[in-house]
Scaffold this motif. Structure first.
Motif, PDB file in Angstrom:
ATOM      1  N   LEU A   1       0.810  -1.213   0.000  1.00  0.00           N
ATOM      2  CA  LEU A   1       0.000   0.000   0.000  1.00  0.00           C
ATOM      3  C   LEU A   1       0.846   1.266   0.000  1.00  0.00           C
ATOM      4  N   GLY A   2       2.121   1.145   0.386  1.00  0.00           N
ATOM      5  CA  GLY A   2       2.965   2.331   0.476  1.00  0.00           C
ATOM      6  C   GLY A   2       3.467   2.771  -0.897  1.00  0.00           C
ATOM      7  N   ARG A   3       3.969   3.972  -0.952  1.00  0.00           N
ATOM      8  CA  ARG A   3       4.622   4.436  -2.177  1.00  0.00           C
ATOM      9  C   ARG A   3       5.671   5.457  -1.764  1.00  0.00           C
ATOM     10  N   LYS A   4       6.349   6.032  -2.735  1.00  0.00           N
ATOM     11  CA  LYS A   4       7.451   6.936  -2.395  1.00  0.00           C
ATOM     12  C   LYS A   4       6.956   8.055  -1.489  1.00  0.00           C
ATOM     13  N   GLY A   5       7.659   8.223  -0.404  1.00  0.00           N
ATOM     14  CA  GLY A   5       7.313   9.301   0.521  1.00  0.00           C
ATOM     15  C   GLY A   5       6.071   9.021   1.345  1.00  0.00           C
ATOM     16  N   PHE A   6       5.593   7.812   1.283  1.00  0.00           N
ATOM     17  CA  PHE A   6       4.372   7.504   2.043  1.00  0.00           C
ATOM     18  C   PHE A   6       4.437   6.066   2.540  1.00  0.00           C
ATOM     19  N   GLU A   7       4.384   5.922   3.857  1.00  0.00           N
ATOM     20  CA  GLU A   7       4.346   4.582   4.435  1.00  0.00           C
ATOM     21  C   GLU A   7       2.914   4.319   4.871  1.00  0.00           C
ATOM     22  N   ALA A   8       2.331   3.231   4.394  1.00  0.00           N
ATOM     23  CA  ALA A   8       0.943   2.946   4.779  1.00  0.00           C
ATOM     24  C   ALA A   8       0.934   2.239   6.119  1.00  0.00           C
TER      25      ALA A   8
ATOM     26  N   GLY B   1     -11.466   1.370   4.066  1.00  0.00           N
ATOM     27  CA  GLY B   1     -12.070   1.284   2.733  1.00  0.00           C
ATOM     28  C   GLY B   1     -11.230   0.550   1.708  1.00  0.00           C
ATOM     29  N   LEU B   2     -10.315  -0.288   2.178  1.00  0.00           N
ATOM     30  CA  LEU B   2      -9.468  -1.004   1.216  1.00  0.00           C
ATOM     31  C   LEU B   2     -10.296  -1.874   0.283  1.00  0.00           C
ATOM     32  N   SER B   3     -11.424  -2.378   0.790  1.00  0.00           N
ATOM     33  CA  SER B   3     -12.217  -3.281  -0.037  1.00  0.00           C
ATOM     34  C   SER B   3     -12.749  -2.577  -1.287  1.00  0.00           C
ATOM     35  N   GLU B   4     -12.872  -1.241  -1.220  1.00  0.00           N
ATOM     36  CA  GLU B   4     -13.304  -0.537  -2.430  1.00  0.00           C
ATOM     37  C   GLU B   4     -12.131  -0.313  -3.361  1.00  0.00           C
ATOM     38  N   ARG B   5     -10.988  -0.008  -2.761  1.00  0.00           N
ATOM     39  CA  ARG B   5      -9.824   0.273  -3.601  1.00  0.00           C
ATOM     40  C   ARG B   5      -9.331  -0.988  -4.274  1.00  0.00           C
ATOM     41  N   SER B   6      -9.284  -2.053  -3.532  1.00  0.00           N
ATOM     42  CA  SER B   6      -8.807  -3.302  -4.112  1.00  0.00           C
ATOM     43  C   SER B   6      -9.458  -4.467  -3.376  1.00  0.00           C
TER      44      SER B   6
ATOM     45  N   TRP C   1      -9.502  -7.528  -3.968  1.00  0.00           N
ATOM     46  CA  TRP C   1      -8.680  -8.732  -3.864  1.00  0.00           C
ATOM     47  C   TRP C   1      -7.707  -8.639  -2.689  1.00  0.00           C
ATOM     48  N   PHE C   2      -7.003  -7.486  -2.599  1.00  0.00           N
ATOM     49  CA  PHE C   2      -6.020  -7.414  -1.517  1.00  0.00           C
ATOM     50  C   PHE C   2      -6.691  -7.201  -0.161  1.00  0.00           C
ATOM     51  N   ALA C   3      -7.882  -6.611  -0.200  1.00  0.00           N
ATOM     52  CA  ALA C   3      -8.630  -6.561   1.050  1.00  0.00           C
ATOM     53  C   ALA C   3      -8.929  -7.986   1.504  1.00  0.00           C
ATOM     54  N   PHE C   4      -9.235  -8.840   0.547  1.00  0.00           N
ATOM     55  CA  PHE C   4      -9.518 -10.239   0.885  1.00  0.00           C
ATOM     56  C   PHE C   4      -8.275 -10.938   1.422  1.00  0.00           C
ATOM     57  N   ILE C   5      -7.125 -10.658   0.783  1.00  0.00           N
ATOM     58  CA  ILE C   5      -5.874 -11.265   1.262  1.00  0.00           C
ATOM     59  C   ILE C   5      -5.597 -10.808   2.695  1.00  0.00           C
ATOM     60  N   MET C   6      -5.782  -9.512   2.938  1.00  0.00           N
ATOM     61  CA  MET C   6      -5.548  -8.984   4.283  1.00  0.00           C
ATOM     62  C   MET C   6      -6.536  -9.618   5.270  1.00  0.00           C
ATOM     63  N   LEU C   7      -7.746  -9.850   4.777  1.00  0.00           N
ATOM     64  CA  LEU C   7      -8.751 -10.505   5.628  1.00  0.00           C
ATOM     65  C   LEU C   7      -8.276 -11.897   6.035  1.00  0.00           C
TER      66      LEU C   7
ATOM     67  N   MET D   1     -11.331  -2.094   6.768  1.00  0.00           N
ATOM     68  CA  MET D   1     -11.235  -2.355   5.333  1.00  0.00           C
ATOM     69  C   MET D   1     -12.604  -2.430   4.671  1.00  0.00           C
ATOM     70  N   TYR D   2     -13.562  -3.054   5.380  1.00  0.00           N
ATOM     71  CA  TYR D   2     -14.824  -3.362   4.718  1.00  0.00           C
ATOM     72  C   TYR D   2     -15.958  -2.404   5.061  1.00  0.00           C
ATOM     73  N   PHE D   3     -15.872  -1.756   6.199  1.00  0.00           N
ATOM     74  CA  PHE D   3     -17.042  -0.975   6.596  1.00  0.00           C
ATOM     75  C   PHE D   3     -16.790   0.533   6.617  1.00  0.00           C
ATOM     76  N   ASP D   4     -15.528   0.922   6.554  1.00  0.00           N
ATOM     77  CA  ASP D   4     -15.272   2.353   6.602  1.00  0.00           C
ATOM     78  C   ASP D   4     -15.000   2.899   5.204  1.00  0.00           C
ATOM     79  N   LYS D   5     -15.174   4.184   5.083  1.00  0.00           N
ATOM     80  CA  LYS D   5     -14.925   4.807   3.778  1.00  0.00           C
ATOM     81  C   LYS D   5     -13.448   5.139   3.641  1.00  0.00           C
ATOM     82  N   ALA D   6     -12.967   4.977   2.427  1.00  0.00           N
ATOM     83  CA  ALA D   6     -11.559   5.260   2.186  1.00  0.00           C
ATOM     84  C   ALA D   6     -11.330   6.764   2.216  1.00  0.00           C
ATOM     85  N   ASP D   7     -10.117   7.167   2.751  1.00  0.00           N
ATOM     86  CA  ASP D   7      -9.784   8.589   2.736  1.00  0.00           C
ATOM     87  C   ASP D   7      -9.388   9.021   1.335  1.00  0.00           C
TER      88      ASP D   7
END
Lengths: 479, 664
Positions: free
Chosen positions: A346-353, A361-366, A368-374, A429-435
Motif C-alpha cells: 500500500l505504500g509508495r514513495k514518501g508515504f508509508e501505509a 475502505g481497502l475493499s473498495e480500492r482493491s 482482492w487485496f482486502a480479501f488477502i488482508m482478511l 477495510m470493509y465498513f469504513d470509507k476510504a480517505d
C-alpha cells in the motif's frame, strides 16, 4: 582432523558465505540503480542453498567439528523455512527499496549474512556455536536497520536494538559461562548428560536464568520485549518484515537447542519460567495492541502475544509440544510476512501505509487485496479454517495434554481479547470509507507473491496435516 | 472396460460437477448472463446424472463391487477422523440416480418457470448447490459427512424457501423451516454423538459391525432408569429424520415451505430432501433392527402422519398446499414401512413417489404459470380444454398417487400396506388401519384437486381467461418425461426391489422382522410375472382398490356432481372443519407457546442480561476497561532506553528471586 564428511555437512553454510562475499564484490562493480544483478544473485543463492540443504539432508542426525555443529531433521526443516520466507522477504524488500529510492546492494548481502547466522544458530550444538550464530544474525540486523541513514527513527531503533541486544547477549554469555563452569563442557549433549549424572547444583539454575533472558530477548517475550515495538515501528518496513519473519525460526531453534538439547534435565525450572514469560507476553501483547494506531506497532505487540502462544508448546515439555510450537512459529512467520508485505504494497514513495487508518475502505480500492488482508488477519486471530487456527489448536492441545488446563484457558482468554484488534482492521477495510481512492501501484511479482502468501494460509489451513506431520516426525526423531 | 477402472474419479465427479456449476452460476452469474447460468448448472447436474447412471450400471449389470473408502482426510484427532468418503452400494446408487434425474428435469423446467425472475442466476446456483449437498448426504460413508450433507440441504432449503426474500410470508416460512429443523437436527446430532461415544467410530461399516455386540447395552440418561442404548441412539436419529422428513409433530414447516418457487417445492419439498430421513433410516437399518422400541415409535409417528396429514389436504384451497399435505401423508407411508422393517418398500415408495410427486408439483406449477400466479383452486376450473398436456400429465400423477393398478404408486403403496399387515410389532395394528384408511383420503384429496382445477365451471377472472394457454415446451417436456417413470417404473422394479436382491447387503433386516421376505413368498418369477401377480392379488383382495375408487367417486360426487355439498358439510360439521383448517392447532400452539415463549424469554434476557449486564457491564464495560488499561500500560513503553534496560533487569531479578532463591 577435519574429515571431508564434516565439510560436506557444512556445505550449505560454506556455500552461502562464499556467495555472499562474491555478491558483495559484484555489487561494488554494479552500475545499475535497480541492483538487479545483486538482487537476482541473492535470490539464486537462496534457492541453491535450499537445494543444498535439502540435498545434503542426512538420514539421521550427524555431528561435525567436534560435536559443535548438528544436522538433523529439525535443522533441515527450519532452514528450508528460513529460505522460503527470506525469498519472499527479499522480493518484498526489493519492491520497497526500489519504490522508496534507497536501493543498496548491501541490503541483500547483509540479509545473506543474517541468514547464515540463522543457519548456524539452527544447527548449533555447542554453547559457542549458539553464541556465534546469534551474534552474526544480530549484528547483520543492527546494520540493516540503520542502513537508511537519513531516517532518524531508523537510527534510533538500531541504537536501541543494539544496546539492549548487547545487554541480553552479555547475560546470555554469563549464563553460558555458569553452565560451563558446572558441567565442564560446551557441547550441549554432554552438558545434558553431566547435569543428569551430577544432579542438583544451584549454579545451574542461576545460569539457566541468564540464558533464559537471552532466549526471551531474542524471541521478544515480556519483560524482555521492550525493543520490539520501537524497532518494528522505527525500522524501514522491509527490514521490519525481515526481522519479524525468518529470525523467529532461528530464535525458536535457539530455544530448542539450549533448553531441550542442553538443559532438558532442568525441565521443571525452565517450564516455570516459560509459564511466566508466556502469560506475561500474551497479556501484555494482546492488551497493548488494542490501543495502537500504527499498524506496524500493533503487529509488534501481536508478535509478542504470538510468542506467548509459541512458548505454550515449548513448556509442555514433550516432543509433540515442540512440534506444535514449530508449527506455530512457521505459521506465524508466514502470516507476519504477509501482513508487513501488505503495508509495503500500500505504500509508495514518501508515504508509508503504516497507520491503521490507511486501511480504511481497502475493499473498495482493491477487493482482492482486502480479501488477502482478511485472510491474514483472520489467520492471526486464529479463526478457522485458516492456518493460524491450527497453530493455536495444536499448541493448546499440547498444553492441555501436559496438564495445564488453566494455562490453556488463560491463553484462549487472551486470544479472544486479541481478536479485537485483528478484526478491527477488517472492519476498517470493509465498513469504513476510504480517505483516498489512490490506485494500488505495485509490480506484478509483488502482487503475485502476496497473493500466494495469503492464499497459502487458506490452503494450508484446509489441509494442515502435511505440515504438522513434518514437524512431528522431525521432532520425535530428535527427542 | 477401462471406463470402470477409476470409479473413485467418477464418484468424485458426480459430487463435484453440480458444485462447480453452482459456484460458476453463483459467483460469475453476472458475467455469464442468464442463459450462461442455466447452461452451466444444467450441464453440471446432467454430467452428474449420466455418471450416476454409469455407476448404477456398473454396480448392477457390470458386476461392480460396492465402493467404500475415504477420498480425503481433513484431520485426525484421536478417534475422530474428519473424512470425506463414499459408500456406494445399491442403496446409495439408487438414490443418486433418482436425485440427479429429478434435479436435472427440474433444472430444465426452471428455465420456463423463473423466466421473468431477477434472481435467475442465484436460483440456479442454489438448486445446483442443493444437488451437491444431497449427493454428499447420500454418498457418505460416515456419520460426520452425513451430518454435513444433512445440514447443507437444510441450509439450501432455507435459502430457497426464502428465495423471494422481500415477501413477508416467505421469510416467515424459511425461518420456521429452519427452526423446526433445528429441533430435529438437535436430536440427530445427539444420536450421532451417542454413536461416536459408544462405537468410537464414525464409519458406517465399522459401526454396523459392532452394533450387534452392543445390542443389550443399557445407559443411564438421568436418574437410575436404564435405557437400551440402541433405542436411545435410534430414536435420537429418528428425531432428526422426523424434522427433515416432516413427520408429526415436526411437520409444520413443510406446508409453509410452499412459499418458495414451485420448482423448489418439487425438488426439495417433495422428491429429494424430505426423503433424506427415509434414506437415513434405511441406511441405518442394522441399528434400527436392534431396537423394537424405536421401530414401534416409528410406526406410530408414521401412521399418524400418513392419516391425519392426509385429512388436512381435504380442506386446503391453495393448490400447492394440497400437494404439500399429500407429501406429508406419503412420507408417513414411507415411515410406516420403515417401522415395519420393510426398508426396501420404503425406498421403493420413495423412488416412485419422487417421480409422481415431482410431476404433480410441476403440473401445479404449470397451472400456476397459466393462471398468473393465482394459487387458489376455487379460482380454477375447466382447465383441461386449454392445457391438455398439463391435464393428462396431472392425471397420470394423480392416478399414480392414489395407487391405480398398474401405475408405479400402486406397487409401492400396496407393498407397504401388505408389509404393515404382516408385521407383528404391537403398533402395527394401528398403523395398518391408518394406512388403509389413508388410501381413501389420498384418492379423495387428489381428485378433489384434479376436478377443481381441470373440470367443472371456469371460475377464473376474465383477464386470466383471455390469456389462458398451454405452457411453453420447456415446461411441458419435463412433465412428459416425468410422466413416463410415474407410470411404468413401479412394475419394472417391484420384483427386484421388494423381494429380489436389489438392496442386498445395503439393507439389513432382523430375522423376526422379515415381512417383505414373507410377502415375497407369494410372488415369483420375472418382473412382469410379479407385476401381474400384484395385479391379480389386488383384484382378488379388492379392499385397497375399492377404497381408492370410492375416494375418486366421492370426489366426483362432491366437486363435479353436487358442488354445493362441501360447503354444507363445512357448515354442519364446523367443529371438525375448523379443527382441520387450523391444522389441529399445531401451528398456533407452536407459535404461541414456543415462538412466543422464546420471544418473551428472549426479551427478558435481552433487556436484563444483554443490554444491562452483558452489553453494559461486561462487553462495553470490559472493552472500556481493557482500553483504558491498555492506554495506561502503554505508557511503560516510554521510548527511553534506560527504562527498557531497567525492565529487563527487573525481569532478571524476578526470575532469580523465584527460581534460584525459591521465594515463591
Amino acid at each position: 582432523m577435519i574429515s571431508k564428511a564434516e565439510i560436506l555437512i557444512l556445505m550449505p553454510e560454506i556455500f552461502i558465505l562464499t556467495l555472499a562475499c562474491l555478491i558483495l564484490i559484484v555489487d561494488t562493480f554494479s552500475q545499475d540503480p535497480l541492483r538487479r544483478v545483486t538482487y537476482y544473485l541473492s535470490q539464486l543463492t537462496l534457492v541453491l542453498t535450499a537445494v543444498l540443504v535439502i540435498g545434503f539432508s542426512p538420514e539421521q542426525t550427524v555431528y561435525a567439528f567436534g560435536n559443535s555443529f548438528i544436522s538433523d531433521g529439525m535443522s533441515v526443516v527450519l532452514k528450508t523455512g528460513v529460505f522460503v520466507i527470506s525469498f519472499f522477504a527479499f522480493l518484498y524488500s526489493h519492491e520497497y527499496l526500489k519504490e522508496h529510492g534507497w536501493l543498496k546492494g548491501e541490503y541483500f548481502v547483509l540479509g545473506l549474512f543474517a541468514i547464515l547466522g540463522m543457519m548456524i544458530l539452527i544447527s548449533a550444538y555447542s554453547l559457542l556455536t549458539v553464541y556465534l550464530g546469534l551474534e552474526l544474525l544480530s549484528l547483520s540486523l543492527y546494520a540493516m536497520i540503520a542502513m537508511h541513514r537519513e531516517s532518524t527513527t531508523a537510527s534510533e531503533a538500531a541504537m536501541k536494538f543494539f544496546v539492549l541486544g548487547a545487554i541480553a547477549s552479555g547475560m546470555l554469555l554469563y549464563g553460558m559461562s555458569m553452565i560451563y563452569g558446572v558441567t565442564g563442557s560446551l557441547e550441549l549433549g554432554t552438558i545434558a548428560t553431566n547435569i543428569e549424572s551430577n544432579g542438583d547444583n544451584p549454579l545451574l539454575v542461576f545460569g539457566l536464568v541468564f540464558i533464559m533472558v537471552g532466549i526471551a530477548f531474542k524471541l521478544g517475550a515480556v519483560p524482555f520485549h521492550m525493543w520490539i515495538p520501537d524497532v518494528y515501528q522505527g525500522s524501514p518496513t522491509c527490514v521490519t518484515l525481515f526481522i519479524a519473519s525468518a529470525p523467529k525460526l532461528a530464535a525458536f531453534a535457539m530455544a530448542m537447542r539450549l533448553l531441550v538439547d542442553g538443559l532438558q534435565p532442568l525441565l521443571n525450572d525452565w517450564q516455570g519460567m516459560l509459564i511466566i514469560l508466556s502469560i506475561l507476553s500474551m497479556a501484555t501483547g494482546n492488551i497493548i495492541a488494542i490501543s495502537q494506531t500504527n499498524i506496524k506497532r500493533m503487529l509488534a505487540y501481536s508478535t509478542i502475544a504470538h510468542v506467548g502462544f509459541l512458548l505454550l508448546g515449548l513448556l509442555s515439555g514433550t516432543p509433540s509440544g515442540y512440534a506444535g510450537s514449530m508449527f506455530y512459529i512457521i505459521t506465524y512467520a508466514l502470516m507476519s510476512m504477509g501482513a508487513f508485505g501488505m503495508i509495503i504494497l500500500l505504500g509508495r514513495k514518501g508515504f508509508e501505509a503504516d497507520e491503521l487508518a490507511h486501511f480504511k475502505g481497502l475493499s473498495e480500492r482493491s477487493p482482492w487485496f482486502a480479501f488477502i488482508m482478511l485472510i491474514l488477519m483472520f489467520s492471526m486471530a486464529g479463526v478457522p479454517p485458516f492456518l493460524g487456527f491450527w497453530g493455536k489448536w495444536f499448541v493448546l492441545k499440547e498444553v492441555v495434554d501436559a496438564g495445564f488446563v488453566w494455562l490453556a484457558a488463560t491463553a484462549v482468554f487472551f486470544s479472544i481479547i486479541g481478536a479485537y484488534y485483528y478484526i478491527r482492521v477488517i472492519k476498517f477495510m470493509y465498513f469504513d470509507k476510504a480517505d483516498s481512492m489512490t490506485a494500488i501501484k505495485a509490480s506484478k511479482q509483488m502482487r503475485f507473491a502476496l497473493s500466494v502468501n495469503g492464499l497459502a494460509l487458506l490452503i494450508l489451513g484446509l489441509m494442515p496435516g502435511a505440515l504438522l506431520a513434518i514437524c512431528v516426525s522431525v521432532l520425535s526423531i530428535a527427542a | 472396460m477401462d471406463l470402470f477402472e477409476n470409479m473413485e474419479d467418477i464418484y468424485l465427479a458426480i459430487v463435484l460437477a453440480p458444485l462447480l456449476g453452482s459456484v460458476i452460476a453463483g459467483l460469475f452469474g453476472k458475467l455469464i448472463g442468464r442463459s450462461g447460468a442455466h447452461w452451466v448448472a444444467i450441464a453440471g447436474v446432467g454430467v452428474s446424472f449420466v455418471l450416476s447412471l454409469l455407476a448404477y450400471y456398473h454396480l448392477f449389470y457390470n458386476g461392480g463391487e460396492v465402493y467404500n473408502a475415504a477420498v480425503y482426510t481433513w484431520l485426525n484427532s484421536g478417534d475422530l477422523h474428519f473424512e470425506i468418503g463414499f459408500l456406494i452400494d445399491q442403496l446409495s446408487v439408487t438414490m443418486m440416480v433418482v436425485v440427479t434425474f429429478v434435479s436435472w428435469i427440474i433444472h430444465i423446467y426452471t428455465i420456463g418457470y423463473m423466466v421473468d425472475d431477477p434472481g435467475y442466476q442465484r436460483f440456479f446456483s442454489y438448486i445446483s448447490l442443493f444437488t451437491f449437498a444431497m449427493l454428499m448426504l447420500v454418498m457418505s460413508n460416515n456419520f460426520l459427512q452425513l451430518f454435513f450433507g444433512w445440514e447443507a440441504v437444510g441450509l439450501v432449503s432455507y435459502l430457497l424457501i426464502g428465495f423471494w426474500y422481500k415477501r413477508e410470508p416467505a421469510i416467515f416460512a424459511n425461518l420456521k423451516a429452519f427452526l423446526v429443523n433445528r429441533v430435529g437436527d438437535f436430536g440427530f446430532l445427539l444420536g450421532v454423538a451417542a454413536v461416536f461415544m459408544h462405537f468410537h467410530s464414525m464409519d458406517y461399516i465399522e459401526v454396523f459391525e459392532q452394533a450387534p455386540a452392543l445390542a443389550s447395552v443399557t445407559v443411564n440418561i438421568w436418574g437410575d432408569e436404564s435405557w437400551s442404548l440402541m433405542s436411545v441412539i435410534c430414536i435420537c436419529l429418528f428425531i432428526g429424520a422426523m424434522g427433515k422428513s416432516a413427520q408429526v409433530p415436526l411437520h409444520v414447516w413443510l406446508p409453509d415451505s410452499m412459499e418458495g418457487p414451485t420448482p423448489i417445492s418439487a425438488l426439495i419439498h417433495a422428491a429429494t430432501m424430505v426423503t433424506a430421513g427415509i434414506f437415513m433410516v434405511s441406511r441405518m437399518s442394522p441399528l434400527f433392527e436392534l431396537s423394537e422400541t424405536a421401530l414401534n415409535f416409528i410406526l406410530i409417528i408414521g401412521a399418524t402422519t400418513a392419516f391425519f396429514m392426509g385429512l388436512l389436504a381435504l380442506v386446503q384451497n391453495d393448490i400447492k398446499r394440497v400437494i404439500a399435505y399429500s407429501t406429508l401423508s406419503q412420507l408417513g407411508y414411507m415411515t410406516v414401512a420403515l417401522g415395519a422393517s420393510a426398508y426396501a418398500a420404503a425406498m421403493f415408495h420413495l423412488v416412485t413417489h419422487a417421480f409422481f410427486k415431482a410431476l404433480l408439483f410441476l403440473a401445479a406449477g404449470a397451472v400456476i404459470i397459466a393462471m398468473h400466479h393465482q394459487q387458489d383452486m376455487r379460482k380454477y376450473g375447466g382447465l383441461y380444454r386449454y392445457m391438455p398436456i398439463t391435464w393428462i400429465t396431472c392425471l397420470v400423477g394423480s392416478i399414480a398417487l392414489i395407487g391405480f393398478p398398474g401405475t408405479s404408486g400402486f406397487y409401492s403403496k400396496d407393498a407397504i400396506i401388505e408389509a404393515v399387515h404382516l408385521s407383528t410389532l404391537p403398533a402395527a395394528g394401528y398403523a395398518y388401519v391408518a394406512v388403509l384408511s389413508g388410501v381413501f383420503i389420498t384418492a379423495l384429496y387428489s381428485f378433489r384437486l384434479f376436478f377443481m382445477t381441470f373440470h367443472g365451471q371456469e371460475k377464473m377472472d376474465k383477464q386470466t381467461w383471455e390469456h389462458l394457454h398451454e405452457c411453453p415446451r420447456v415446461v411441458t417436456i419435463p412433465l412428459l418425461i416425468l410422466a413416463i417413470p410415474s407410470l411404468i417404473i413401479g412394475a419394472w422394479f417391484a420384483g427386484p426391489m421388494l423381494f429380489g436382491d436389489h438392496f442386498a447387503g445395503a439393507i439389513h433386516v432382523a430375522e423376526g422382522h422379515a415381512v417383505l421376505l414373507e410377502l415375497g413368498s407369494h410372488y415369483h418369477g420375472e418382473w412382469y410375472q410379479i407385476a401381474w401377480q400384484f395385479f391379480v392379488h389386488a383384484i382378488s383382495h379388492p379392499t385397497v382398490i375399492l377404497l381408492a375408487f370410492s375416494g375418486v367417486f366421492t370426489a366426483w360426487l362432491l366437486y363435479i356432481k353436487f358442488p354445493t355439498v362441501p360447503e354444507k358439510f363445512a357448515n354442519n360439521l364446523s367443529m371438525i372443519h375448523r379443527l382441520l383448517v387450523n391444522k389441529y392447532g399445531f401451528d398456533d400452539f407452536y407459535q404461541k407457546v414456543f415462538a412466543g415463549g422464546a420471544k418473551g424469554i428472549g426479551r427478558l434476557f435481552w433487556q436484563m442480561g444483554d443490554v444491562k449486564l452483558i452489553d453494559g457491564l461486561m462487553v462495553n464495560g470490559s472493552a472500556l476497561s481493557v482500553r483504558w488499561f491498555s492506554g495506561k500500560i502503554r505508557q511503560i513503553q516510554s521510548g527511553y532506553l534506560y527504562h527498557y534496560a531497567f525492565a529487563m533487569i527487573v525481569g532478571l531479578l524476578l526470575f532469580l528471586a523465584v527460581f534460584v532463591h525459591k521465594l515463591i
